[in-house]
Scaffold this motif. Structure first.
Motif, PDB file in Angstrom:
ATOM      1  N   GLU A 113       0.833  -1.199   0.000  1.00 16.09           N
ATOM      2  CA  GLU A 113       0.000   0.000   0.000  1.00 16.09           C
ATOM      3  C   GLU A 113       0.872   1.255   0.000  1.00 16.09           C
ATOM      4  N   PRO A 114       0.383   2.341  -0.621  1.00 16.39           N
ATOM      5  CA  PRO A 114       1.100   3.618  -0.507  1.00 16.39           C
ATOM      6  C   PRO A 114       1.228   3.996   0.968  1.00 16.39           C
ATOM      7  N   ASN A 115       2.358   4.587   1.330  1.00 15.46           N
ATOM      8  CA  ASN A 115       2.544   4.963   2.735  1.00 15.46           C
ATOM      9  C   ASN A 115       3.004   6.405   2.898  1.00 15.46           C
ATOM     10  N   ILE A 116       2.949   7.156   1.820  1.00 18.18           N
ATOM     11  CA  ILE A 116       3.340   8.564   1.869  1.00 18.18           C
ATOM     12  C   ILE A 116       2.514   9.313   0.827  1.00 18.18           C
ATOM     13  N   GLU A 117       2.146  10.542   1.126  1.00 14.06           N
ATOM     14  CA  GLU A 117       1.284  11.301   0.217  1.00 14.06           C
ATOM     15  C   GLU A 117       2.108  12.201  -0.690  1.00 14.06           C
ATOM     16  N   ILE A 118       2.465  11.657  -1.842  1.00 15.18           N
ATOM     17  CA  ILE A 118       3.141  12.412  -2.897  1.00 15.18           C
ATOM     18  C   ILE A 118       2.616  11.859  -4.213  1.00 15.18           C
ATOM     19  N   GLY A 119       2.260  12.738  -5.137  1.00 15.59           N
ATOM     20  CA  GLY A 119       1.799  12.298  -6.446  1.00 15.59           C
ATOM     21  C   GLY A 119       0.505  11.519  -6.365  1.00 15.59           C
ATOM     22  N   ILE A 141      16.638   7.120  -4.947  1.00 17.65           N
ATOM     23  CA  ILE A 141      17.406   6.096  -4.250  1.00 17.65           C
ATOM     24  C   ILE A 141      18.457   6.781  -3.380  1.00 17.65           C
ATOM     25  N   GLY A 142      18.359   6.578  -2.082  1.00 14.18           N
ATOM     26  CA  GLY A 142      19.332   7.148  -1.164  1.00 14.18           C
ATOM     27  C   GLY A 142      20.557   6.263  -1.059  1.00 14.18           C
ATOM     28  N   PHE A 143      21.682   6.856  -0.756  1.00 12.56           N
ATOM     29  CA  PHE A 143      22.917   6.095  -0.599  1.00 12.56           C
ATOM     30  C   PHE A 143      23.062   5.589   0.834  1.00 12.56           C
ATOM     31  N   SER A 144      22.106   5.964   1.719  1.00 14.85           N
ATOM     32  CA  SER A 144      22.073   5.448   3.082  1.00 14.85           C
ATOM     33  C   SER A 144      20.656   5.636   3.611  1.00 14.85           C
ATOM     34  N   ASP A 145      20.397   5.057   4.784  1.00 18.10           N
ATOM     35  CA  ASP A 145      19.071   5.222   5.386  1.00 18.10           C
ATOM     36  C   ASP A 145      19.122   6.143   6.607  1.00 18.10           C
ATOM     37  N   GLU A 146      20.124   7.027   6.617  1.00 21.62           N
ATOM     38  CA  GLU A 146      20.218   8.007   7.700  1.00 21.62           C
ATOM     39  C   GLU A 146      19.019   8.955   7.624  1.00 21.62           C
ATOM     40  N   PRO A 147      18.508   9.382   8.782  1.00 21.36           N
ATOM     41  CA  PRO A 147      17.296  10.211   8.791  1.00 21.36           C
ATOM     42  C   PRO A 147      17.373  11.467   7.918  1.00 21.36           C
ATOM     43  N   GLU A 148      18.523  12.135   7.897  1.00 20.97           N
ATOM     44  CA  GLU A 148      18.607  13.352   7.075  1.00 20.97           C
ATOM     45  C   GLU A 148      18.574  13.033   5.577  1.00 20.97           C
ATOM     46  N   ILE A 149      19.035  11.865   5.181  1.00 20.78           N
ATOM     47  CA  ILE A 149      18.961  11.452   3.767  1.00 20.78           C
ATOM     48  C   ILE A 149      17.518  11.102   3.422  1.00 20.78           C
ATOM     49  N   ILE A 150      16.835  10.384   4.306  1.00 23.11           N
ATOM     50  CA  ILE A 150      15.432  10.029   4.079  1.00 23.11           C
ATOM     51  C   ILE A 150      14.579  11.295   4.015  1.00 23.11           C
ATOM     52  N   ASP A 151      14.820  12.240   4.915  1.00 23.81           N
ATOM     53  CA  ASP A 151      14.091  13.512   4.868  1.00 23.81           C
ATOM     54  C   ASP A 151      14.353  14.227   3.556  1.00 23.81           C
ATOM     55  N   GLY A 152      15.599  14.196   3.076  1.00 26.09           N
ATOM     56  CA  GLY A 152      15.944  14.819   1.794  1.00 26.09           C
ATOM     57  C   GLY A 152      15.254  14.143   0.625  1.00 26.09           C
ATOM     58  N   ILE A 153      15.183  12.813   0.662  1.00 23.89           N
ATOM     59  CA  ILE A 153      14.480  12.082  -0.395  1.00 23.89           C
ATOM     60  C   ILE A 153      13.028  12.558  -0.477  1.00 23.89           C
ATOM     61  N   ILE A 154      12.390  12.684   0.666  1.00 27.22           N
ATOM     62  CA  ILE A 154      10.991  13.119   0.692  1.00 27.22           C
ATOM     63  C   ILE A 154      10.854  14.540   0.181  1.00 27.22           C
ATOM     64  N   GLU A 155      11.754  15.427   0.605  1.00 29.18           N
ATOM     65  CA  GLU A 155      11.687  16.821   0.150  1.00 29.18           C
ATOM     66  C   GLU A 155      11.945  16.928  -1.354  1.00 29.18           C
ATOM     67  N   LEU A 156      12.943  16.186  -1.859  1.00 31.36           N
ATOM     68  CA  LEU A 156      13.205  16.190  -3.300  1.00 31.36           C
ATOM     69  C   LEU A 156      11.997  15.656  -4.070  1.00 31.36           C
ATOM     70  N   ALA A 157      11.367  14.599  -3.551  1.00 32.83           N
ATOM     71  CA  ALA A 157      10.183  14.035  -4.202  1.00 32.83           C
ATOM     72  C   ALA A 157       9.055  15.060  -4.266  1.00 32.83           C
ATOM     73  N   LYS A 158       8.868  15.809  -3.198  1.00 33.87           N
ATOM     74  CA  LYS A 158       7.823  16.846  -3.197  1.00 33.87           C
ATOM     75  C   LYS A 158       8.114  17.927  -4.236  1.00 33.87           C
ATOM     76  N   LEU A 159       9.384  18.324  -4.354  1.00 32.29           N
ATOM     77  CA  LEU A 159       9.749  19.320  -5.365  1.00 32.29           C
ATOM     78  C   LEU A 159       9.493  18.793  -6.772  1.00 32.29           C
ATOM     79  N   ILE A 160       9.879  17.563  -7.026  1.00 29.42           N
ATOM     80  CA  ILE A 160       9.653  16.968  -8.349  1.00 29.42           C
ATOM     81  C   ILE A 160       8.159  16.882  -8.624  1.00 29.42           C
ATOM     82  N   ASN A 161       7.389  16.430  -7.634  1.00 29.95           N
ATOM     83  CA  ASN A 161       5.941  16.341  -7.785  1.00 29.95           C
ATOM     84  C   ASN A 161       5.363  17.702  -8.174  1.00 29.95           C
ATOM     85  N   ASP A 162       5.809  18.751  -7.499  1.00 25.09           N
ATOM     86  CA  ASP A 162       5.309  20.099  -7.795  1.00 25.09           C
ATOM     87  C   ASP A 162       5.730  20.574  -9.187  1.00 25.09           C
TER      88      ASP A 162
END
Length: 169
Positions: A113-119, A141-162
């Motif tokens: 199931e989707p677990n995040i609201e983007i697109g 695709i992140g190069f690690s699962d560190e919280p700041e990388i995961i947060d960046g992935i989400i923020e980048l995804a939101k920018l791309i979506n917009d």
């Protein structure tokens, strides 16, 4: 001499047709990828690379066939750094239509199931995020699962979506 002129005329006509029907300029990626207004600490690591048709096999070694089966058009790829270190690869797959994007999204995500609201739908798993919008499938695709990388992935995804313009294709 007449054959030479005819040959030159054919070459010129062919070039005119090629330019009229050729690929859109690289600048159209500005509409898709977040080249500006990146989150703090994030920078584009390289220029946007575009792969069209069979060139997808250069980007995806083993696995490109399935994208072609669903209706692949092109992919835009770019890497991003976080605080000076390579952190995320972004791949924006432009499919032939929304059904093709939905099909390849479901293939990649499976029955999760989707677990995040983007697109239209989005799924974040460990250090990668897949989402679809219109005729696009976007994979970050992140190069690690560190919280700041995961947060960046989400923020980048939101920018791309917009940045993805709603179209009728």
């Amino acid at each position: 001499m007449i054959f030479m002129r005819s040959g030159i005329a054919l070459i010129i006509a062919g070039l005119l047709i090629l330019f009229a029907c050729g690929e859109p300029p690289q600048d159209d990626t500005i509409k898709v990828l977040p080249l500006n207004n990146l989150p703090s600490g994030w920078t584009a690591a390289d220029t946007v690379r575009t792969f069209v048709g069979e060139d997808l096999f250069i980007l995806i070694n083993g696995g490109a066939e399935i994208y072609h089966e669903y209706g692949f058009d092109r992919v835009y790829a770019q890497e991003f750094d976080f605080n000076g270190s390579r952190a995320v690869t972004v791949e924006v797959f432009q499919m032939n239509n929304g059904e093709a994007a939905n099909g390849i999204y479901n293939y990649k995500v499976g029955d999760k199931e989707p677990n995040i609201e983007i697109g239209g739908e989005a799924r974040l798993d460990q250090y990668y995020l897949n989402f679809r919008k219109e005729r696009y499938l976007i994979t970050l695709i992140g190069f690690s699962d560190e919280p700041e990388i995961i947060d960046g992935i989400i923020e980048l995804a939101k920018l791309i979506n917009d940045n993805i313009q709603i179209d009728s294709q």
